[in-house]
Motif scaffolding. Structure first.
Motif, mmCIF file in Angstrom:
data_model
loop_
_atom_site.group_PDB
_atom_site.id
_atom_site.type_symbol
_atom_site.label_atom_id
_atom_site.label_comp_id
_atom_site.label_asym_id
_atom_site.label_seq_id
_atom_site.Cartn_x
_atom_site.Cartn_y
_atom_site.Cartn_z
ATOM 1 N N ARG A 192 -65.507 -23.033 -16.865
ATOM 2 C CA ARG A 192 -66.956 -22.810 -16.211
ATOM 3 C C ARG A 192 -67.631 -24.163 -16.190
ATOM 4 N NH1 ARG A 192 -66.421 -18.431 -19.685
ATOM 5 N NH2 ARG A 192 -67.974 -19.337 -21.316
ATOM 6 N N VAL A 193 -67.245 -24.774 -17.360
ATOM 7 C CA VAL A 193 -67.609 -26.362 -17.205
ATOM 8 C C VAL A 193 -67.173 -27.237 -16.159
ATOM 9 C CG1 VAL A 193 -68.174 -28.603 -18.603
ATOM 10 C CG2 VAL A 193 -68.380 -26.156 -19.725
ATOM 11 N N VAL A 194 -65.842 -26.907 -15.767
ATOM 12 C CA VAL A 194 -65.244 -27.694 -14.832
ATOM 13 C C VAL A 194 -66.018 -27.270 -13.397
ATOM 14 C CG1 VAL A 194 -63.135 -28.042 -13.441
ATOM 15 C CG2 VAL A 194 -63.142 -28.191 -15.797
ATOM 16 N N ASP A 195 -66.167 -26.093 -13.224
ATOM 17 C CA ASP A 195 -66.681 -25.628 -12.016
ATOM 18 C C ASP A 195 -68.241 -26.019 -11.978
ATOM 19 O OD1 ASP A 195 -64.981 -24.297 -10.532
ATOM 20 O OD2 ASP A 195 -65.589 -22.127 -11.740
ATOM 21 N N ALA A 196 -69.079 -26.118 -13.068
ATOM 22 C CA ALA A 196 -70.338 -26.736 -13.193
ATOM 23 C C ALA A 196 -70.488 -28.208 -12.828
ATOM 24 C CB ALA A 196 -70.696 -26.473 -14.402
ATOM 25 N N ASP A 197 -69.257 -28.959 -13.196
ATOM 26 C CA ASP A 197 -69.329 -30.246 -12.475
ATOM 27 C C ASP A 197 -70.117 -31.265 -13.692
ATOM 28 O OD1 ASP A 197 -68.224 -32.636 -11.440
ATOM 29 O OD2 ASP A 197 -69.612 -32.757 -9.606
ATOM 30 N N VAL A 198 -70.252 -30.814 -14.779
ATOM 31 C CA VAL A 198 -71.187 -31.440 -15.587
ATOM 32 C C VAL A 198 -70.681 -32.947 -16.209
ATOM 33 C CG1 VAL A 198 -71.658 -31.398 -18.137
ATOM 34 C CG2 VAL A 198 -71.919 -29.280 -16.827
ATOM 35 N N HIS A 199 -69.251 -32.985 -16.129
ATOM 36 C CA HIS A 199 -68.910 -34.251 -16.638
ATOM 37 C C HIS A 199 -68.883 -35.517 -15.446
ATOM 38 C CE1 HIS A 199 -68.130 -31.970 -20.000
ATOM 39 N NE2 HIS A 199 -67.707 -33.071 -20.632
ATOM 40 N N CYS A 237 -60.586 -33.895 -15.081
ATOM 41 C CA CYS A 237 -61.055 -32.956 -14.101
ATOM 42 C C CYS A 237 -62.258 -33.547 -13.110
ATOM 43 C CB CYS A 237 -61.171 -31.476 -14.524
ATOM 44 S SG CYS A 237 -59.926 -30.767 -15.366
ATOM 45 N N ALA A 238 -63.203 -33.960 -13.492
ATOM 46 C CA ALA A 238 -64.452 -34.363 -13.082
ATOM 47 C C ALA A 238 -64.003 -35.600 -12.034
ATOM 48 C CB ALA A 238 -65.593 -34.946 -14.000
ATOM 49 N N ALA A 239 -63.040 -36.301 -12.382
ATOM 50 C CA ALA A 239 -62.482 -37.492 -11.503
ATOM 51 C C ALA A 239 -62.045 -36.893 -10.256
ATOM 52 C CB ALA A 239 -61.721 -38.584 -12.409
ATOM 53 N N ILE A 240 -61.656 -35.695 -10.084
ATOM 54 C CA ILE A 240 -60.985 -35.342 -8.892
ATOM 55 C C ILE A 240 -61.947 -34.902 -7.908
ATOM 56 C CG2 ILE A 240 -59.626 -33.469 -7.877
ATOM 57 C CD1 ILE A 240 -58.298 -33.098 -10.610
ATOM 58 N N PRO A 271 -66.390 -29.946 -0.850
ATOM 59 C CA PRO A 271 -66.584 -29.458 -2.194
ATOM 60 C C PRO A 271 -65.647 -28.286 -2.573
ATOM 61 C CG PRO A 271 -68.613 -29.558 -0.939
ATOM 62 C CD PRO A 271 -67.685 -29.974 0.043
ATOM 63 N N VAL A 272 -65.225 -27.331 -1.454
ATOM 64 C CA VAL A 272 -64.522 -26.092 -2.025
ATOM 65 C C VAL A 272 -63.260 -26.633 -2.521
ATOM 66 C CG1 VAL A 272 -63.451 -24.071 -1.157
ATOM 67 C CG2 VAL A 272 -65.901 -24.565 -0.597
ATOM 68 N N ARG A 273 -62.707 -27.692 -1.553
ATOM 69 C CA ARG A 273 -61.477 -28.199 -1.878
ATOM 70 C C ARG A 273 -61.368 -29.013 -3.299
ATOM 71 N NH1 ARG A 273 -56.507 -27.304 -2.476
ATOM 72 N NH2 ARG A 273 -54.828 -28.938 -1.941
ATOM 73 N N THR A 274 -62.432 -29.698 -3.616
ATOM 74 C CA THR A 274 -62.643 -30.424 -5.003
ATOM 75 C C THR A 274 -62.415 -29.466 -6.087
ATOM 76 O OG1 THR A 274 -63.992 -31.889 -4.183
ATOM 77 C CG2 THR A 274 -64.164 -31.505 -6.320
ATOM 78 N N SER A 275 -63.225 -28.021 -5.818
ATOM 79 C CA SER A 275 -63.244 -27.315 -6.858
ATOM 80 C C SER A 275 -61.994 -26.687 -7.082
ATOM 81 C CB SER A 275 -64.254 -26.112 -6.653
ATOM 82 O OG SER A 275 -64.164 -24.902 -7.463
ATOM 83 N N GLU A 276 -61.195 -26.426 -6.169
ATOM 84 C CA GLU A 276 -59.539 -25.876 -6.008
ATOM 85 C C GLU A 276 -58.831 -26.684 -6.765
ATOM 86 O OE1 GLU A 276 -59.402 -23.300 -1.833
ATOM 87 O OE2 GLU A 276 -58.631 -25.195 -1.934
ATOM 88 N N LEU A 277 -58.649 -28.154 -6.436
ATOM 89 C CA LEU A 277 -58.096 -28.936 -7.314
ATOM 90 C C LEU A 277 -58.382 -29.250 -8.639
ATOM 91 C CD1 LEU A 277 -57.929 -31.668 -4.219
ATOM 92 C CD2 LEU A 277 -55.969 -30.326 -5.011
ATOM 93 N N ARG A 278 -59.531 -29.019 -8.892
ATOM 94 C CA ARG A 278 -59.934 -29.281 -10.198
ATOM 95 C C ARG A 278 -59.297 -28.262 -11.283
ATOM 96 N NH1 ARG A 278 -66.273 -31.297 -9.722
ATOM 97 N NH2 ARG A 278 -65.744 -33.530 -9.485
#
Length: 219
Positions: free
Chosen positions: A105-112, A168-171, A176-183
């Motif tokens: 969930r934190v990766v999805d939220a892109d906090v970092h 994960c945030a570096a990806i 944006p959808v592809r970014t989320s998939e790759l992360r």
């Protein structure tokens, strides 16, 4: 901070009527624009945020009198999201699901992404420091539970969690959808490495508590 009125608690801030509602909607638009602008270029001027948000520069300055305050708000919101997701995971009875669900969930939220791009661009407030301590305590609790369950490799430490989230945030790609998939793909691979098994110990010493804090000092 003023106390909430009944109408404040009954309605989402962005659903408030009149000027208060418009101000709240402007704030959401400004923060979304600021996130996009400063993730691309932390040195961008505030005028670029106003342009992207489609608001006048005076409207932006009424909410955030300085760029530093705006940057601080962005990062503090991210920290609060981290805390919120950790508090949800504390209630999860399965220790491994609690930890891995929290990370997802934190990766999805892109906090970092905010941490890696904006650290050192403003002076953190005392309140942010207290929330950072709370965030670390919650993460440490999730790690401890995962250790106790036997599902987490014995040489993993709480600080590894933050580093995995930053990896994960570096990806980031243009979509944006592809970014989320790759992360999520690479988070799954990293989680395989966190799981207990018969493999060799991790190389090198783990991150030390507070080792990354120096980057928050303004240069």
């Amino acid at each position: 901070m003023p106390e909430s009125t009944p109408s404040d608690t009954a309605l989402p801030e962005t659903a408030l009527p009149g000027r208060r509602g418009q101000a709240a909607r402007n704030d959401v638009v400004i923060l979304d624009a600021a996130r996009d602008v400063f993730l691309l270029d932390p040195k961008a001027p505030v005028s670029a945020v106003a342009e992207r948000a489609g608001v006048g520069i005076s409207a932006l300055y009424r909410r955030y009198p300085s760029k530093e305050l705006l940057l601080c708000r962005l990062c503090h919101d991210g920290l609060r999201r981290f805390i919120s997701e950790a508090e949800v995971s504390v209630e999860e009875p399965d220790a491994w699901t609690a930890l891995t669900g929290f990370l997802g969930r934190v990766v999805d939220a892109d906090v970092h992404s905010l941490t890696t791009h904006l650290a050192g661009t403003f002076t953190p407030t005392r309140e942010m420091g207290l929330d950072a301590q709370r965030a670390n305590e919650l993460a440490a609790g999730l790690v401890a539970r995962a250790h106790e369950s036997g599902r987490l490799r014995r040489d993993a430490v709480t600080e590894d969690v933050g580093m995995i989230l930053e990896c994960c945030a570096a990806i980031r790609v243009d979509d944006p959808v592809r970014t989320s998939e790759l992360r999520q793909r690479y988070l799954a691979l990293l989680l395989e490495g966190l799981a207990a098994g018969d493999g060799p110990d991790l190389p090198g010493p783990p991150p030390r508590p507070g080792e990354m804090n120096g980057r928050w000092r303004q240069s």
